[in-house]
Write an enzyme that holds these catalytic residues in place. Structure first.
Site, PDB file in Angstrom:
ATOM      1  N   GLY A  70       0.793  -1.219   0.000  1.00 19.93           N
ATOM      2  CA  GLY A  70       0.000   0.000   0.000  1.00 19.93           C
ATOM      3  C   GLY A  70       0.825   1.268   0.000  1.00 19.93           C
ATOM      4  O   GLY A  70       0.474   2.254  -0.659  1.00 19.93           O
ATOM      5  N   ASN A 149      -8.252   3.660   9.050  1.00 26.39           N
ATOM      6  CA  ASN A 149      -7.649   2.507   9.698  1.00 26.39           C
ATOM      7  C   ASN A 149      -7.750   2.544  11.206  1.00 26.39           C
ATOM      8  O   ASN A 149      -7.680   1.509  11.873  1.00 26.39           O
ATOM      9  CB  ASN A 149      -6.168   2.379   9.296  1.00 26.39           C
ATOM     10  CG  ASN A 149      -5.409   3.668   9.472  1.00 26.39           C
ATOM     11  OD1 ASN A 149      -5.703   4.669   8.816  1.00 26.39           O
ATOM     12  ND2 ASN A 149      -4.422   3.667  10.356  1.00 26.39           N
ATOM     13  N   GLN A 177      -7.505  -0.425   3.889  1.00 28.57           N
ATOM     14  CA  GLN A 177      -8.208  -0.939   5.060  1.00 28.57           C
ATOM     15  C   GLN A 177      -9.611  -1.439   4.735  1.00 28.57           C
ATOM     16  O   GLN A 177     -10.199  -2.196   5.519  1.00 28.57           O
ATOM     17  CB  GLN A 177      -8.295   0.153   6.126  1.00 28.57           C
ATOM     18  CG  GLN A 177      -8.475  -0.353   7.530  1.00 28.57           C
ATOM     19  CD  GLN A 177      -7.369  -1.291   7.966  1.00 28.57           C
ATOM     20  OE1 GLN A 177      -7.589  -2.493   8.137  1.00 28.57           O
ATOM     21  NE2 GLN A 177      -6.166  -0.777   8.135  1.00 28.57           N
ATOM     22  N   ALA A 198      -2.173  -6.667   0.100  1.00 29.48           N
ATOM     23  CA  ALA A 198      -2.683  -8.028   0.265  1.00 29.48           C
ATOM     24  C   ALA A 198      -2.810  -8.469   1.710  1.00 29.48           C
ATOM     25  O   ALA A 198      -3.744  -9.180   2.079  1.00 29.48           O
ATOM     26  CB  ALA A 198      -1.786  -9.013  -0.502  1.00 29.48           C
ATOM     27  N   CYS A 323       1.447   1.443  11.908  1.00 28.84           N
ATOM     28  CA  CYS A 323       2.506   2.232  11.291  1.00 28.84           C
ATOM     29  C   CYS A 323       2.892   3.438  12.136  1.00 28.84           C
ATOM     30  O   CYS A 323       3.844   4.145  11.819  1.00 28.84           O
ATOM     31  CB  CYS A 323       2.077   2.702   9.902  1.00 28.84           C
ATOM     32  SG  CYS A 323       1.799   1.320   8.758  1.00 28.84           S
TER      33      CYS A 323
END
Length: 383
Positions: A70, A149, A177, A198, A323
């Site tokens: 992503g 997210n 997401q 994925a 993240c």
């Protein structure tokens, strides 16, 4: 591990996905770009996966470009789209985007790109009037995520795309997401660019997709070989791509059956927390949300303490984006919603998947109330 409730960070790989990948990790190791049949049969698998991903989002196979995930897809979309027309280099993003978009936008701004950050409202929705006002003649791209997210809020991408495209502006959405949780149709939403990863829908890590609407020519982010029609150089991650293709097929099957399982468990989890933990509040409770995401503020209790105690019990949750883990500052998403640092520091995100069992939710609800009560008694921030 007793309960894995951190599926917005990553999901378990489906057994069928691993099975689809194994041939390309063992005997079928040919380079897909090679002329000989040993390589071309691997390329056949890459193309089958391309068709499967295209079907998941209502695209055509030649609109699908494989990436490493992503983050790369987002970078390619933002940098590429803003470079197409020198008369319209501007970018509009929301202030609740994933760091892959937000940090890229900030970097582009430091490099001279005109960037505007559209605000959110306190309920977790977007300030559409302000966002639409930012789409001026110098803007070449608007990027709005499909679903958040951290809160699970689902945004009106179709409405935003209609306005943007009527003004000659390209539209990108980070759908990382949302994939596998809600139906995505690029034909319906009208977006020009869309990012997927994925591992968010039970596929492998290290592989993603950028959808590029047919007829749109983006400059590549990574240059080198001829792969992906020159859009993305580098030897194909054949095993990962095959796995993503299978994951897309499984996600489509799941969506055709409806998200009732996740919705029922999420509702049970949400009700259980609110009933047993007085003073708790669900974030973005009154807006459309993903069927798997519940983020709760536990007033007066630091999220790190809750996560630590749950981890000791074998229960995996998060305080927000994986993240952003390790950052000392409050969540930028919650801050954008007007939630103060003290309350933002009490947020816990619970995210489910189609593999989540009712016993996992029950396990959480059995231990969480006692933990919250205990922590509030010793917290200097408790009311």
């Amino acid at each position: 591990m007793k309960a894995y409730l951190d599926n917005n960070a990553t999901t378990r790989m489906a057994p069928e996905v691993l099975e689809a990948m194994m041939p390309f990790l063992t005997g079928k190791y040919g380079n897909p770009s090679s002329f000989h049949s040993f390589g071309s049969e691997v390329m056949d698998a890459v193309e089958r996966a391309r068709e499967s991903v295209a079907a998941l989002i209502g695209a055509e196979r030649d609109e699908i470009f494989f990436t490493s995930g992503g983050t790369e897809s987002d970078n390619t979309a933002l940098r590429g789209a803003c470079a197409i027309n020198p008369l319209r280099p501007g970018l509009v993003v929301t202030d609740v985007e994933h760091p892959a978009v937000l940090r890229t936008a900030e970097m582009m701004e430091s490099e001279g790109t005109p960037v505007r950050f559209a605000p959110s409202l306190k309920d977790g929705s977007l300030d559409l009037d302000t966002l639409f006002g930012m789409i001026t003649e110098e803007v070449g791209l608007v990027s709005v995520m499909t679903a958040n997210n951290e809160t699970g809020a689902v945004y009106p991408v179709r409405e935003i795309a209609e306005v943007a495209r009527s003004r000659g502006v390209l539209v990108h959405t980070d759908a990382v997401q949302a994939a596998g949780k809600i139906v995505i149709d690029v034909g319906d939403t009208g977006v020009d660019l869309l990012s997927l990863s994925a591992h968010k829908f039970h596929g492998p890590k290290g592989v993603g997709v950028l959808f590029v609407r047919r007829g749109l020519q983006l400059p590549p982010l990574i240059t080198g070989g001829h792969q992906e029609g020159g859009m993305r150089a580098g030897t194909y991650n054949a095993a990962g791509i095959a796995g993503m293709g299978k994951a897309a097929e499984l996600a489509q099957e799941h969506l055709s059956g409806g998200p009732e399982h996740m919705m029922e468990l999420s509702s049970r989890l949400e009700r259980g927390i609110l009933d047993s933990c007085p003073g708790s509040r669900v974030v973005a409770a009154d807006v459309s949300r993903l069927p798997n995401t519940v983020t709760v503020l536990f007033r007066g209790v630091e999220s790190e303490a809750v996560m630590t105690l749950l981890d000791m019990e074998g229960i995996c949750v998060s305080s927000g984006s994986a993240c952003s883990t390790g950052e000392s500052s409050p969540s930028h998403v919650l801050t954008a919603m007007g939630i103060g640092p003290r309350d933002a520091g009490t947020a816990i995100r619970f995210s489910l998947s189609r593999y989540t069992a009712g016993s996992e939710v029950d396990c959480l609800l059995e231990v969480l109330p006692g933990m919250i009560d205990k922590l509030r008694k010793i917290s200097p921030y408790a009311d």
